[in-house]
Motif scaffolding. Structure first.
Motif, PDB file in Angstrom:
ATOM      1  N   ILE A  99      39.118  76.260  82.591  1.00  0.00           N
ATOM      2  CA  ILE A  99      39.725  74.954  82.306  1.00  0.00           C
ATOM      3  C   ILE A  99      40.812  74.645  83.340  1.00  0.00           C
ATOM      4  CG2 ILE A  99      40.937  73.550  80.595  1.00  0.00           C
ATOM      5  CD1 ILE A  99      38.088  74.339  79.735  1.00  0.00           C
ATOM      6  N   GLY A 100      41.666  75.618  83.646  1.00  0.00           N
ATOM      7  CA  GLY A 100      42.679  75.486  84.689  1.00  0.00           C
ATOM      8  C   GLY A 100      43.616  74.308  84.481  1.00  0.00           C
ATOM      9  N   ASP A 101      43.772  73.472  85.533  1.00  0.00           N
ATOM     10  CA  ASP A 101      44.706  72.341  85.533  1.00  0.00           C
ATOM     11  C   ASP A 101      44.325  71.259  84.523  1.00  0.00           C
ATOM     12  OD1 ASP A 101      45.845  73.688  87.620  1.00  0.00           O
ATOM     13  OD2 ASP A 101      45.026  72.385  89.184  1.00  0.00           O
ATOM     14  N   ALA A 102      43.107  71.287  84.027  1.00  0.00           N
ATOM     15  CA  ALA A 102      42.651  70.255  83.091  1.00  0.00           C
ATOM     16  C   ALA A 102      43.204  70.466  81.685  1.00  0.00           C
ATOM     17  CB  ALA A 102      41.125  70.239  83.044  1.00  0.00           C
ATOM     18  N   ALA A 103      43.692  71.662  81.372  1.00  0.00           N
ATOM     19  CA  ALA A 103      44.117  72.005  80.011  1.00  0.00           C
ATOM     20  C   ALA A 103      45.075  70.998  79.364  1.00  0.00           C
ATOM     21  CB  ALA A 103      44.708  73.414  79.975  1.00  0.00           C
ATOM     22  N   PRO A 104      46.147  70.543  80.031  1.00  0.00           N
ATOM     23  CA  PRO A 104      47.068  69.623  79.356  1.00  0.00           C
ATOM     24  C   PRO A 104      46.430  68.273  78.998  1.00  0.00           C
ATOM     25  CG  PRO A 104      47.991  70.362  81.459  1.00  0.00           C
ATOM     26  CD  PRO A 104      46.613  70.915  81.359  1.00  0.00           C
ATOM     27  N   TYR A 105      45.370  67.908  79.669  1.00  0.00           N
ATOM     28  CA  TYR A 105      44.764  66.599  79.443  1.00  0.00           C
ATOM     29  C   TYR A 105      43.719  66.603  78.329  1.00  0.00           C
ATOM     30  CZ  TYR A 105      47.158  65.562  83.739  1.00  0.00           C
ATOM     31  OH  TYR A 105      48.131  65.417  84.689  1.00  0.00           O
ATOM     32  N   GLN A 150      42.208  66.479  74.791  1.00  0.00           N
ATOM     33  CA  GLN A 150      42.639  65.973  73.496  1.00  0.00           C
ATOM     34  C   GLN A 150      41.499  66.187  72.513  1.00  0.00           C
ATOM     35  OE1 GLN A 150      43.241  61.982  75.083  1.00  0.00           O
ATOM     36  NE2 GLN A 150      45.392  62.102  74.543  1.00  0.00           N
ATOM     37  N   GLU A 151      41.834  66.373  71.223  1.00  0.00           N
ATOM     38  CA  GLU A 151      40.796  66.532  70.204  1.00  0.00           C
ATOM     39  C   GLU A 151      39.822  65.366  70.261  1.00  0.00           C
ATOM     40  OE1 GLU A 151      41.849  67.348  66.145  1.00  0.00           O
ATOM     41  OE2 GLU A 151      43.261  68.891  66.778  1.00  0.00           O
ATOM     42  N   GLU A 152      38.536  65.677  70.099  1.00  0.00           N
ATOM     43  CA  GLU A 152      37.454  64.685  70.096  1.00  0.00           C
ATOM     44  C   GLU A 152      37.176  64.090  71.482  1.00  0.00           C
ATOM     45  OE1 GLU A 152      35.595  64.039  67.174  1.00  0.00           O
ATOM     46  OE2 GLU A 152      36.798  65.725  66.479  1.00  0.00           O
ATOM     47  N   MET A 153      37.839  64.595  72.543  1.00  0.00           N
ATOM     48  CA  MET A 153      37.589  64.078  73.898  1.00  0.00           C
ATOM     49  C   MET A 153      36.208  64.515  74.362  1.00  0.00           C
ATOM     50  SD  MET A 153      39.716  64.786  77.427  1.00  0.00           S
ATOM     51  CE  MET A 153      40.920  63.482  77.408  1.00  0.00           C
ATOM     52  N   LYS A 154      35.462  63.587  74.941  1.00  0.00           N
ATOM     53  CA  LYS A 154      34.130  63.889  75.476  1.00  0.00           C
ATOM     54  C   LYS A 154      34.296  64.330  76.928  1.00  0.00           C
ATOM     55  CE  LYS A 154      31.600  61.705  72.075  1.00  0.00           C
ATOM     56  NZ  LYS A 154      32.029  62.461  70.932  1.00  0.00           N
ATOM     57  N   VAL A 155      33.762  65.521  77.253  1.00  0.00           N
ATOM     58  CA  VAL A 155      33.846  66.057  78.610  1.00  0.00           C
ATOM     59  C   VAL A 155      32.451  66.468  79.064  1.00  0.00           C
ATOM     60  CG1 VAL A 155      36.200  66.920  78.275  1.00  0.00           C
ATOM     61  CG2 VAL A 155      34.271  68.438  77.855  1.00  0.00           C
ATOM     62  N   SER A 156      32.278  66.599  80.372  1.00  0.00           N
ATOM     63  CA  SER A 156      31.022  67.121  80.905  1.00  0.00           C
ATOM     64  C   SER A 156      31.244  68.599  81.186  1.00  0.00           C
ATOM     65  CB  SER A 156      30.655  66.383  82.196  1.00  0.00           C
ATOM     66  OG  SER A 156      29.523  66.993  82.777  1.00  0.00           O
ATOM     67  N   LEU A 157      30.467  69.447  80.521  1.00  0.00           N
ATOM     68  CA  LEU A 157      30.636  70.888  80.650  1.00  0.00           C
ATOM     69  C   LEU A 157      29.425  71.467  81.366  1.00  0.00           C
ATOM     70  CD1 LEU A 157      32.828  72.871  79.657  1.00  0.00           C
ATOM     71  CD2 LEU A 157      31.438  73.284  77.658  1.00  0.00           C
ATOM     72  N   SER A 158      29.671  72.266  82.404  1.00  0.00           N
ATOM     73  CA  SER A 158      28.583  72.941  83.120  1.00  0.00           C
ATOM     74  C   SER A 158      28.385  74.311  82.496  1.00  0.00           C
ATOM     75  CB  SER A 158      28.933  73.100  84.597  1.00  0.00           C
ATOM     76  OG  SER A 158      29.135  71.838  85.176  1.00  0.00           O
ATOM     77  N   ILE A 166      34.230  72.299  84.177  1.00  0.00           N
ATOM     78  CA  ILE A 166      34.468  71.159  83.297  1.00  0.00           C
ATOM     79  C   ILE A 166      34.832  69.931  84.125  1.00  0.00           C
ATOM     80  CG2 ILE A 166      36.902  71.759  82.991  1.00  0.00           C
ATOM     81  CD1 ILE A 166      36.686  70.692  80.125  1.00  0.00           C
ATOM     82  N   VAL A 167      34.351  68.770  83.677  1.00  0.00           N
ATOM     83  CA  VAL A 167      34.744  67.502  84.293  1.00  0.00           C
ATOM     84  C   VAL A 167      35.264  66.615  83.172  1.00  0.00           C
ATOM     85  CG1 VAL A 167      34.011  65.490  85.607  1.00  0.00           C
ATOM     86  CG2 VAL A 167      32.991  67.710  86.103  1.00  0.00           C
ATOM     87  N   LEU A 168      36.538  66.221  83.299  1.00  0.00           N
ATOM     88  CA  LEU A 168      37.166  65.367  82.290  1.00  0.00           C
ATOM     89  C   LEU A 168      36.846  63.905  82.558  1.00  0.00           C
ATOM     90  CD1 LEU A 168      40.794  66.812  82.146  1.00  0.00           C
ATOM     91  CD2 LEU A 168      38.915  67.302  80.626  1.00  0.00           C
ATOM     92  N   PRO A 169      37.045  63.039  81.538  1.00  0.00           N
ATOM     93  CA  PRO A 169      36.961  61.602  81.826  1.00  0.00           C
ATOM     94  C   PRO A 169      38.046  61.276  82.859  1.00  0.00           C
ATOM     95  CG  PRO A 169      37.336  62.019  79.468  1.00  0.00           C
ATOM     96  CD  PRO A 169      37.368  63.331  80.151  1.00  0.00           C
ATOM     97  N   GLN A 170      37.841  60.231  83.669  1.00  0.00           N
ATOM     98  CA  GLN A 170      38.809  59.917  84.729  1.00  0.00           C
ATOM     99  C   GLN A 170      40.180  59.547  84.187  1.00  0.00           C
ATOM    100  OE1 GLN A 170      36.903  56.893  87.243  1.00  0.00           O
ATOM    101  NE2 GLN A 170      37.082  58.392  88.878  1.00  0.00           N
ATOM    102  N   VAL A 224      48.009  54.829  80.091  1.00  0.00           N
ATOM    103  CA  VAL A 224      46.781  55.415  80.609  1.00  0.00           C
ATOM    104  C   VAL A 224      47.130  56.145  81.907  1.00  0.00           C
ATOM    105  CG1 VAL A 224      44.469  54.925  81.480  1.00  0.00           C
ATOM    106  CG2 VAL A 224      45.402  53.543  79.621  1.00  0.00           C
ATOM    107  N   VAL A 225      46.680  57.416  82.030  1.00  0.00           N
ATOM    108  CA  VAL A 225      46.929  58.184  83.257  1.00  0.00           C
ATOM    109  C   VAL A 225      45.607  58.707  83.813  1.00  0.00           C
ATOM    110  CG1 VAL A 225      49.270  58.911  82.630  1.00  0.00           C
ATOM    111  CG2 VAL A 225      47.348  60.350  81.998  1.00  0.00           C
ATOM    112  N   MET A 226      45.595  58.982  85.107  1.00  0.00           N
ATOM    113  CA  MET A 226      44.442  59.605  85.759  1.00  0.00           C
ATOM    114  C   MET A 226      44.496  61.098  85.431  1.00  0.00           C
ATOM    115  SD  MET A 226      42.893  57.158  87.258  1.00  0.00           S
ATOM    116  CE  MET A 226      41.776  57.809  88.462  1.00  0.00           C
ATOM    117  N   THR A 227      43.377  61.665  84.958  1.00  0.00           N
ATOM    118  CA  THR A 227      43.380  63.087  84.598  1.00  0.00           C
ATOM    119  C   THR A 227      43.384  63.986  85.825  1.00  0.00           C
ATOM    120  OG1 THR A 227      40.975  63.032  84.373  1.00  0.00           O
ATOM    121  CG2 THR A 227      42.271  62.755  82.355  1.00  0.00           C
ATOM    122  N   ALA A 228      43.038  63.455  86.986  1.00  0.00           N
ATOM    123  CA  ALA A 228      43.014  64.281  88.204  1.00  0.00           C
ATOM    124  C   ALA A 228      44.419  64.700  88.621  1.00  0.00           C
ATOM    125  CB  ALA A 228      42.333  63.525  89.341  1.00  0.00           C
TER     126      ALA A 228
END
Length: 189
Positions: free
Chosen positions: A100-106, A108-116, A125-129, A175-179
């Motif tokens: 997960i790495g740097d994506a961890a703080p972003y 949220q429960e019920e968030m849809k992500v793309s998981l490899s 993992i790829v988070l929503p933008q 709204v923030v960019m997850t990157a």
């Protein structure tokens, strides 16, 4: 295994190098004024987490590993790792914290992500933008400050520090960019 040219690889792709799987953390195509264009890849070996930097000619063939990219829903995190559910068959998968790495703080429960997923193991993992968070701490609004002036520091509900325009106050949802955690706009909800 599928062979692809190095310049087509992006963050989150998984490649097979010498029989070991690597997930790409950063990919950059470099076109020098003289000489051959190259692709710089920063990768993490999935088996042990070792980070590696490689440089390929942009037209060089690289083996891309067969990985299933599926939408998953984030459920929760605990000492075991981060738990996700496949909404199609309700299978749950636990992903290690270093994946997960740097994506961890972003997350949220019920968030849809793309998981490899490779052979039942979550590897990237790829988070929503964009994601919505509340500003919990920032400097008060100063009268006479115009919107074109500089941004002020703020702390979001997930603990990430960012900068926001002067008119944003504590308690505002943005709204923030997850990157990179950068401010996009005030949330519309």
């Amino acid at each position: 295994m599928v062979k692809v040219i190095a310049s087509s690889l992006r963050k989150g792709n998984v490649v097979d190098k010498d029989g070991k799987l690597y997930v790409i953390l950063f990919s950059e195509n470099i076109h020098p004024g003289k000489g051959t264009p190259v692709t710089q890849l920063d990768m993490r070996r999935i088996s042990d987490g070792v980070k590696v930097s490689e440089r390929y000619r942009t037209t060089e063939q690289v083996e891309r590993a067969h990985v299933e990219d599926r939408e998953h829903t984030f459920l929760y995190s605990d000492a075991e790792g981060f738990h996700f559910m496949n909404p199609e068959n309700y299978d749950q998968i636990t992903v290690a914290e270093d994946v997960i790495g740097d994506a961890a703080p972003y997350l949220q429960e019920e968030m849809k992500v793309s998981l490899s997923v490779h052979e039942g193991v979550g590897i990237a993992i790829v988070l929503p933008q964009r994601a919505v968070f509340e500003v919990v701490e920032t400097e008060p609004v100063t009268k006479g400050q115009t919107a074109s002036s500089s941004y002020k520091p703020a702390v979001l509900s997930n603990g990430v520090k960012t900068t926001v325009p002067p008119h944003i106050s504590a308690g505002t949802r943005i709204v923030v960019m997850t990157a990179d955690g950068s401010y996009v706009e005030r949330a519309k909800d």
